[in-house]
Design an enzyme around this catalytic site. Structure first.
Site, PDB file in Angstrom:
ATOM      1  N   HIS A  99      -8.887  -1.761  -9.781  1.00  0.00           N
ATOM      2  CA  HIS A  99      -8.340  -0.473 -10.210  1.00  0.00           C
ATOM      3  C   HIS A  99      -9.295   0.158 -11.226  1.00  0.00           C
ATOM      4  O   HIS A  99      -9.289  -0.207 -12.404  1.00  0.00           O
ATOM      5  CB  HIS A  99      -6.962  -0.655 -10.841  1.00  0.00           C
ATOM      6  CG  HIS A  99      -5.891  -1.076  -9.880  1.00  0.00           C
ATOM      7  ND1 HIS A  99      -5.419  -0.229  -8.903  1.00  0.00           N
ATOM      8  CD2 HIS A  99      -5.220  -2.246  -9.756  1.00  0.00           C
ATOM      9  CE1 HIS A  99      -4.485  -0.871  -8.204  1.00  0.00           C
ATOM     10  NE2 HIS A  99      -4.351  -2.084  -8.695  1.00  0.00           N
ATOM     11  N   HIS A 109      -9.273  -2.901  -1.999  1.00  0.00           N
ATOM     12  CA  HIS A 109      -8.624  -4.187  -1.739  1.00  0.00           C
ATOM     13  C   HIS A 109      -9.416  -4.934  -0.675  1.00  0.00           C
ATOM     14  O   HIS A 109      -9.902  -4.343   0.289  1.00  0.00           O
ATOM     15  CB  HIS A 109      -7.192  -3.945  -1.254  1.00  0.00           C
ATOM     16  CG  HIS A 109      -6.590  -5.110  -0.513  1.00  0.00           C
ATOM     17  ND1 HIS A 109      -6.486  -5.143   0.868  1.00  0.00           N
ATOM     18  CD2 HIS A 109      -6.071  -6.282  -0.953  1.00  0.00           C
ATOM     19  CE1 HIS A 109      -5.920  -6.281   1.231  1.00  0.00           C
ATOM     20  NE2 HIS A 109      -5.659  -6.987   0.152  1.00  0.00           N
ATOM     21  N   ASN A 111      -9.308  -8.892   1.439  1.00  0.00           N
ATOM     22  CA  ASN A 111      -8.694 -10.204   1.650  1.00  0.00           C
ATOM     23  C   ASN A 111      -9.358 -10.873   2.840  1.00  0.00           C
ATOM     24  O   ASN A 111      -9.586 -10.241   3.869  1.00  0.00           O
ATOM     25  CB  ASN A 111      -7.185 -10.067   1.908  1.00  0.00           C
ATOM     26  CG  ASN A 111      -6.531 -11.400   2.224  1.00  0.00           C
ATOM     27  OD1 ASN A 111      -6.221 -11.690   3.366  1.00  0.00           O
ATOM     28  ND2 ASN A 111      -6.335 -12.202   1.208  1.00  0.00           N
ATOM     29  N   HIS A 178       8.333   4.678   4.491  1.00  0.00           N
ATOM     30  CA  HIS A 178       9.354   5.445   3.767  1.00  0.00           C
ATOM     31  C   HIS A 178       8.799   6.729   3.164  1.00  0.00           C
ATOM     32  O   HIS A 178       9.559   7.620   2.793  1.00  0.00           O
ATOM     33  CB  HIS A 178       9.993   4.577   2.680  1.00  0.00           C
ATOM     34  CG  HIS A 178       9.053   4.128   1.610  1.00  0.00           C
ATOM     35  ND1 HIS A 178       8.093   3.157   1.815  1.00  0.00           N
ATOM     36  CD2 HIS A 178       8.899   4.524   0.316  1.00  0.00           C
ATOM     37  CE1 HIS A 178       7.411   2.965   0.692  1.00  0.00           C
ATOM     38  NE2 HIS A 178       7.877   3.786  -0.228  1.00  0.00           N
TER      39      HIS A 178
END
Length: 303
Positions: A99, A109, A111, A178
């Site tokens: 960040h 990010h 991974n 959402h």
């Protein structure tokens, strides 16, 4: 003869990846250094967490190595493979979130991970997974093109169908249903990867991990010196709220860590240090903030 999975080989690579990325991030920041915290998991395994904070560029970030094992896979790991419910498992990976302080520098990010699961009387089932994605607050097309070109270059030696497939998977995965919007401009996401056998699949995962710094560093260097004020900072903190929402509601890694009894501090190190929410806030038309939604937070082919 096909080589069988070698977990020690994977662990050696992952530890080295964590080391190399930490060195690169510290050199990029020029001020702060990572602090290290080793931990053990009561149910089996442990890890090595490293966190950087209050840097010249990075407000906070972390890169974790974990290696855990247990007698039963948690629900998040068997949702797509119900036949493995109850299988013993070994999981290892490196996960990173950075960040930056400057709103013109995007959050990122990474991974990469390896799973192997076993049931009595059956051959072990194994797979690699991972990827990386970019979350800008103020969009620059050249950054997006560079990011996706780096991802494509990492995938292409293993088949030219990999980048479009894993780019699409990333777009679909890092999506806040959402909110009906992407988290950022995507990148790569792959899972259940065992194509070409262990050696090929492991080499593919390494290529993704090794390409990360080359994808991210030039973007940071281009944007870290841009001046900003309270307006840009306020928008950054508002958009960070979307990052928190995704990680707590949808992220498989977060769910796996919590469901498998992982170390909460390490699992939640992906959270930003400061964040704001606004009730029914909308950007003003014609502003750089509106441009992020209109031109960057839409699924598109960048290259």
């Amino acid at each position: 003869m096909e080589k069988t999975p070698d977990t020690e080989e994977v662990i050696f690579y992952l530890n080295g990846l964590q080391d190399s990325i930490c060195r690169a991030v510290e050199a990029l920041d020029g001020k702060a250094q990572f602090i290290e915290d080793s931990w053990t998991r009561p149910a089996g395994g442990g890890g090595r967490s490293r966190v950087i904070s209050d840097g010249a560029i990075f407000e906070q970030g972390g890169i974790n190595f974990s290696h855990v094992h247990g007698d039963g896979l948690p629900p998040s790991a068997t949702a797509a493979r119900p036949e493995l419910a109850g299988a013993s498992f070994e999981a290892m990976g490196v996960s990173l979130v950075m960040h930056p302080r400057n709103p013109y520098v995007p959050t990122t990010h990474l991974n990469v991970r390896f799973f192997i699961a076993s049931k009595p009387g059956r051959n072990p089932v194994w797979w690699f997974g991972g990827g990386y994605d970019l979350t800008p607050y103020y969009g620059f097309k050249e950054d997006c093109v560079h990011w996706h070109q780096s991802a494509k270059n990492a995938c292409d030696p293993f088949g030219e169908d990999n980048y479009p497939r894993f780019k699409k998977w990333c777009d679909e995965y890092f999506y806040l249903k959402h909110r009906d919007e992407p988290r950022g401009i995507g990148g790569l996401f792959f899972d259940d990867f065992d194509t070409g056998g262990y050696e090929n699949a492991f080499a593919f995962m390494r290529n993704i991990g090794d390409s990360f710094i080359g994808a991210y560093k030039p973007i940071v260097e281009r944007r870290a010196s841009i001046e900003y004020g309270e307006r840009e900072r306020d928008f950054q903190l508002y958009r960070r709220g979307r990052y928190v929402e995704f990680n707590l509601v949808y992220d498989r890694g977060t769910l796996f860590g919590l469901q498998s009894g992982g170390r909460t501090e390490s699992i939640l190190m992906s959270m930003p240090p400061e964040v704001r929410w606004r009730y029914q806030w909308k950007p003003v038309a014609g502003t750089p903030e509106a441009r992020l939604y209109e031109q960057f937070l839409i699924h598109q082919d960048w290259i």
